[in-house]
Design an enzyme around this catalytic site. Structure first.
Site, PDB file in Angstrom:
ATOM      1  N   CYS A 338       0.794  -1.292  -0.096  1.00  0.00           N
ATOM      2  CA  CYS A 338       0.059  -0.108   0.138  1.00  0.00           C
ATOM      3  C   CYS A 338       0.868   1.089   0.050  1.00  0.00           C
ATOM      4  O   CYS A 338       0.551   2.210  -0.829  1.00  0.00           O
ATOM      5  CB  CYS A 338      -1.239  -0.030   1.255  1.00  0.00           C
ATOM      6  SG  CYS A 338      -0.690  -1.103   2.578  1.00  0.00           S
ATOM      7  N   ARG A 367       7.120 -11.195   5.376  1.00  0.00           N
ATOM      8  CA  ARG A 367       6.909 -10.888   6.539  1.00  0.00           C
ATOM      9  C   ARG A 367       7.656 -12.222   7.546  1.00  0.00           C
ATOM     10  O   ARG A 367       7.829 -13.274   7.297  1.00  0.00           O
ATOM     11  CB  ARG A 367       5.501 -10.699   6.882  1.00  0.00           C
ATOM     12  CG  ARG A 367       4.808  -9.792   6.124  1.00  0.00           C
ATOM     13  CD  ARG A 367       3.415  -9.878   6.313  1.00  0.00           C
ATOM     14  NE  ARG A 367       2.636  -8.894   5.483  1.00  0.00           N
ATOM     15  CZ  ARG A 367       1.147  -8.747   5.198  1.00  0.00           C
ATOM     16  NH1 ARG A 367       0.514  -9.514   6.086  1.00  0.00           N
ATOM     17  NH2 ARG A 367       0.838  -7.680   4.536  1.00  0.00           N
ATOM     18  N   GLN A 385       0.659 -11.179  -2.754  1.00  0.00           N
ATOM     19  CA  GLN A 385      -0.941 -10.829  -2.606  1.00  0.00           C
ATOM     20  C   GLN A 385      -1.529 -10.242  -3.809  1.00  0.00           C
ATOM     21  O   GLN A 385      -0.863  -9.727  -4.980  1.00  0.00           O
ATOM     22  CB  GLN A 385      -1.008  -9.569  -1.734  1.00  0.00           C
ATOM     23  CG  GLN A 385      -0.353  -9.728  -0.220  1.00  0.00           C
ATOM     24  CD  GLN A 385      -0.582  -8.787   0.565  1.00  0.00           C
ATOM     25  OE1 GLN A 385       0.185  -7.372   0.015  1.00  0.00           O
ATOM     26  NE2 GLN A 385      -0.967  -8.668   1.798  1.00  0.00           N
ATOM     27  N   ASP A 387      -3.398  -7.875  -4.530  1.00  0.00           N
ATOM     28  CA  ASP A 387      -3.438  -6.835  -4.076  1.00  0.00           C
ATOM     29  C   ASP A 387      -4.091  -5.669  -4.972  1.00  0.00           C
ATOM     30  O   ASP A 387      -3.600  -5.792  -6.044  1.00  0.00           O
ATOM     31  CB  ASP A 387      -2.065  -6.177  -3.476  1.00  0.00           C
ATOM     32  CG  ASP A 387      -2.404  -5.444  -2.046  1.00  0.00           C
ATOM     33  OD1 ASP A 387      -3.784  -5.398  -1.603  1.00  0.00           O
ATOM     34  OD2 ASP A 387      -1.443  -5.120  -1.465  1.00  0.00           O
ATOM     35  N   HIS A 389      -5.384  -1.277  -4.361  1.00  0.00           N
ATOM     36  CA  HIS A 389      -6.077  -0.069  -3.758  1.00  0.00           C
ATOM     37  C   HIS A 389      -6.792   0.768  -4.552  1.00  0.00           C
ATOM     38  O   HIS A 389      -6.323   1.255  -5.529  1.00  0.00           O
ATOM     39  CB  HIS A 389      -4.764   0.483  -2.902  1.00  0.00           C
ATOM     40  CG  HIS A 389      -3.900  -0.343  -2.157  1.00  0.00           C
ATOM     41  ND1 HIS A 389      -2.679  -1.021  -2.714  1.00  0.00           N
ATOM     42  CD2 HIS A 389      -4.122  -0.847  -0.914  1.00  0.00           C
ATOM     43  CE1 HIS A 389      -2.481  -1.697  -1.828  1.00  0.00           C
ATOM     44  NE2 HIS A 389      -3.212  -1.626  -0.528  1.00  0.00           N
ATOM     45  N   LYS A 473     -13.306  -3.483   8.324  1.00  0.00           N
ATOM     46  CA  LYS A 473     -13.246  -4.579   7.424  1.00  0.00           C
ATOM     47  C   LYS A 473     -14.233  -5.619   7.085  1.00  0.00           C
ATOM     48  O   LYS A 473     -14.997  -5.757   7.952  1.00  0.00           O
ATOM     49  CB  LYS A 473     -11.760  -5.080   7.292  1.00  0.00           C
ATOM     50  CG  LYS A 473     -11.668  -5.901   8.457  1.00  0.00           C
ATOM     51  CD  LYS A 473     -10.162  -6.313   8.677  1.00  0.00           C
ATOM     52  CE  LYS A 473     -10.135  -6.938   9.695  1.00  0.00           C
ATOM     53  NZ  LYS A 473      -8.959  -8.076   9.788  1.00  0.00           N
ATOM     54  N   HIS A 519      -8.405  -1.117   0.562  1.00  0.00           N
ATOM     55  CA  HIS A 519      -7.382  -2.145   0.308  1.00  0.00           C
ATOM     56  C   HIS A 519      -8.165  -3.277   0.160  1.00  0.00           C
ATOM     57  O   HIS A 519      -9.236  -3.689   0.867  1.00  0.00           O
ATOM     58  CB  HIS A 519      -6.772  -2.637   1.388  1.00  0.00           C
ATOM     59  CG  HIS A 519      -5.964  -1.483   2.287  1.00  0.00           C
ATOM     60  ND1 HIS A 519      -4.660  -1.419   2.505  1.00  0.00           N
ATOM     61  CD2 HIS A 519      -6.381  -0.396   2.947  1.00  0.00           C
ATOM     62  CE1 HIS A 519      -4.149  -0.296   3.089  1.00  0.00           C
ATOM     63  NE2 HIS A 519      -5.214   0.337   3.426  1.00  0.00           N
TER      64      HIS A 519
END
Length: 650
Positions: A338, A367, A385, A387, A389, A473, A519
């Site tokens: 992000c 991570r 991910q 992912d 945004h 979320k 997200h």
RNA sequence: GCCUCUUUAGCUCAGAUGGCAGAGCAGCUCACUCGUAAUGAGCAGGUCGCGGGUUCGAGUCCCGUGAGAGGCUCCA
């Protein structure tokens, strides 16, 4: 006389002091045999407890959660009694019923270490105690008396629990020689516990706090019938066969190497093929939904994450900074995409007319998960991910949120994922310290999520206090083969990052405004998603995803040339094929390729060569007869297209 | 990270009590050229996760360490 109201609203008069058991008996002897607990005016009770006034009741049998709960809770006490008789001086933490069975956390002192080898002995003692048919007796007790009792026993854990109790009523339950602090309810006596299995031993921190002492947790399960235990154990065995780690190895999808490092998956060609197909699919869908592809590097300046706030909050969970040799600048392996995307947004100015802007990236992140947390592909240290945004105006939030739900539902449908659960995580309104952003924004964001899920007709669980610190979320959770819950898709509203990165757009009023960020990741991570996909399908992937779609089996080596010809024709039509050229009998080739879960097997021999045909065998479905190559090609492609089309229109 | 368990051939696993490392499958070679879920024979394959120690002798016992598995509030 008192009036008892049943769930169907019928009422019946009984003598004051009647018990749940007696009520059940008055209905039918069979029910009396099966009833395990009772809800009286909304509270769970023992069926042996006298009811003194008018009440609405529900009787619970084994089939009900409440019934099992009482059964397993009583089993936990039974195990505790067995433990206390075997290991005098043992101290007890908590011992609840859980989804499948029960556990008890115990402290055996420093000398004694419990191992799996001790479990049969404990089981045996439990059986002996069951044979005594001891009754579970409930007793109201004052806090002082309760403290005295456990002080006398020297059980500091129970003392701590009692001291934390504020709701006034404290109850003890005793059976045989064992007395425990407990809210209940329990069975009348131990006799229904017919089958006992202690499953495992684990360490568990007292009250889940790793700063405190680690207790020994013993997991067990019990049943009213021996047969049910056998079935349960068999079910566990079956589940193990679907384990993605096992199937991943069998089908050569992925591997791990000690040299590369734990938690760092290596995708083998077939797994990478599957992964690529999923990514292609999602990219296609996202283009349709107006997403724009972006791409960012694997590392980012430490300051980037200081700005985003992630460094402070998740710094410990990241791989530690890499320092450049000369300048001493610090870079992190990116733990999330992000902040990079925020800077992409910032690279240009935006008008309110441009929004929403949706940046999508299959971003690989790293991570530092604790070593004990690593698990197959579901919990790893390096993962990709899916992912994206979304930067939008506050007035667009709900609409955008709905679109994201659409995309996730679409994708789940395409993959036959129907047994997922959705959870809305909202803030805990009493704990404002925990969250950032104005009340007004939170209200808007929360109601946007709730309204969006209502409009989509999603059945959701609402959890208060589970929101991220920057916004509420919506999560999509599924269960794996062993019944563990994993979060896959997630949609999160974020007011924090736009603030921290000073993102703006120019409104119609010619003023600068803050966009809101969403997200979202439908799969969550490619790794976890594929793990769950493997377990759901047991490795029998949908036709369009299967790494190898067709395998051609020549009857003998004489037919290898023809097999190559067939393969080439199908390849030219984008069908992924293999040829099993081994010098084996056809039965063997069929067996081996069936076990590899290849969707179609094509058998070719003299009979087929004559008319340019193939004999079709569908995985798990046997011989389908002969077909011309051309016909099979069209049949196959139509099947793939129909599959994807049928989803399109839904 | 912590607790318990596991770690032996590419895979699945045997190898009480310390005494010459085994099987099945997979692989390779050969024969058979085969019609819808395992053809037969032969060969090859291991520093027993790694490092120390005890012992005449360690896959086995002890210590350390790597990796994997199950678990670490589902709240009396």
């Amino acid at each position: 006389m008192i009036k008892i109201t049943f769930p169907d609203k019928n009422t019946k008069e009984f003598n004051q002091g009647i018990t749940g058991y007696e009520i059940a008996k008055s209905i039918s002897p069979r029910l009396a045999k099966e009833v395990l607990s009772i809800t009286v005016n909304g509270n769970l009770w023992d069926i042996s407890r006298p009811i003194k006034e008018d009440a609405e009741i529900v009787l619970h049998k084994w089939e009900d959660e409440e019934g099992k709960h009482a059964f397993w809770h009583s089993s936990a006490h039974l195990m505790a009694e067995a433990l206390e008789s075997l290991y005098p001086g043992i101290k007890f933490g908590i011992g609840p019923a859980i989804e499948n069975g029960f556990y008890y956390d115990v402290d055996l002192g420093n000398e004694k270490i419990l191992t799996d080898a001790d479990l049969p002995k404990i089981e045996q003692r439990m059986r002996e105690l069951v044979a005594q048919k001891n009754t579970y007796n409930r007793k109201n007790i004052s806090k002082k008396e309760a403290l005295n009792y456990f002080d006398g026993k020297g059980d500091e854990y129970k003392l701590e629990l009692i001291n934390d109790l504020t709701d006034g009523e404290i109850t003890f339950y005793s059976q045989g020689n064992f007395t425990d602090l407990c809210r209940g309810p329990h069975l009348p006596d131990t006799s229904p516990i017919k089958a006992i299995k202690l499953l495992s031993i684990a360490g568990a921190y007292w009250r889940g706090d790793e700063q405190r002492k680690q207790l020994t947790r013993i997991y067990g399960i019990t049943f009213p019938k021996k047969k049910m235990l056998d079935e349960y154990l068999e079910m566990l065995e079956e589940a193990k066969k679907r384990d993605h780690r096992k199937i991943g190895k069998e089908l050569q999808l992925f591997t791990f190497s000690q040299k590369v490092g734990s938690g760092l998956p290596l995708w083998l060609p077939k797994g990478a093929m599957l992964r690529d197909r999923l990514i292609d699919f999602l990219k296609k869908v996202q283009v349709r939904y107006g997403y724009l592809p972006v791409s960012t590097p694997h590392i980012g300046h430490k300051d980037l994450y200081v700005t985003s706030g992630h460094y402070e909050k998740y710094g410990k969970d990241s791989f530690q900074p890499i320092k450049t040799p000369n300048e001493g600048e610090e870079f992190l392996l990116k733990p999330m995409n992000c902040p990079h995307h925020c800077e992409i947004y910032n690279s240009q100015q935006h008008s309110y007319k441009d929004l929403p802007i949706r940046y999508a990236e299959f971003g690989t992140v790293y991570r530092y998960e604790q070593s004990g947390e690593l698990h197959g592909l579901t919990r790893v240290r390096g993962f990709t991910q899916d992912d994206a945004h979304i930067f939008c105006r506050p007035d667009q939030l709900k609409e955008e949120f709905i679109k994201v739900i659409d995309i996730i539902l679409y994708i789940f449908k395409a993959l036959d994922f129907d047994n997922f659960v959705t959870q809305i995580s909202l803030r805990d309104k009493n704990d404002k310290e925990k969250y950032i952003g104005s009340d007004e924004n939170w209200e808007k964001a929360e109601s946007a999520i709730i309204e969006a899920t209502n409009e989509k007709g999603l059945e959701t669980i609402i959890e208060y206090g589970e929101a991220a610190f920057y916004g509420p979320k919506l999560d999509f959770m599924v269960r794996d083969a062993i019944g563990r819950k994993w979060q896959l898709g997630t949609i999160q509203v974020d007011y924090n990052l736009p603030e921290r990165f000073e993102l703006t757009y120019t409104g119609s009023d010619n003023q600068k405004h803050r966009p809101v960020m969403i997200h979202r990741a439908p799969f969550g991570s490619m790794e976890r998603f594929i793990a769950v996909l493997i377990e759901h399908t047991a490795g029998k992937f949908p036709l369009w995803l299967a790494p190898d779609q067709v395998v051609i089996l020549p009857i003998s080596e004489k037919h290898n040339e023809y097999a190559k010809k067939v393969s080439k024709i199908l390849n030219n039509s984008d069908i992924r094929t293999l040829i099993d050229e081994r010098n084996e009998k056809i039965g063997k080739k069929i067996r081996d390729n069936e076990l590899k879960r290849i969707p179609y097997l094509l058998i070719v021999g003299d009979n087929e060569i004559q008319n340019e045909e193939v004999s079709v065998r569908k995985q798990g479905d046997g011989d389908k007869g002969k077909m011309s190559i051309e016909k099979f090609k069209n049949y196959f492609n139509e099947k793939v297209e129909n599959l994807l089309k049928s989803i399109d229109t839904k």
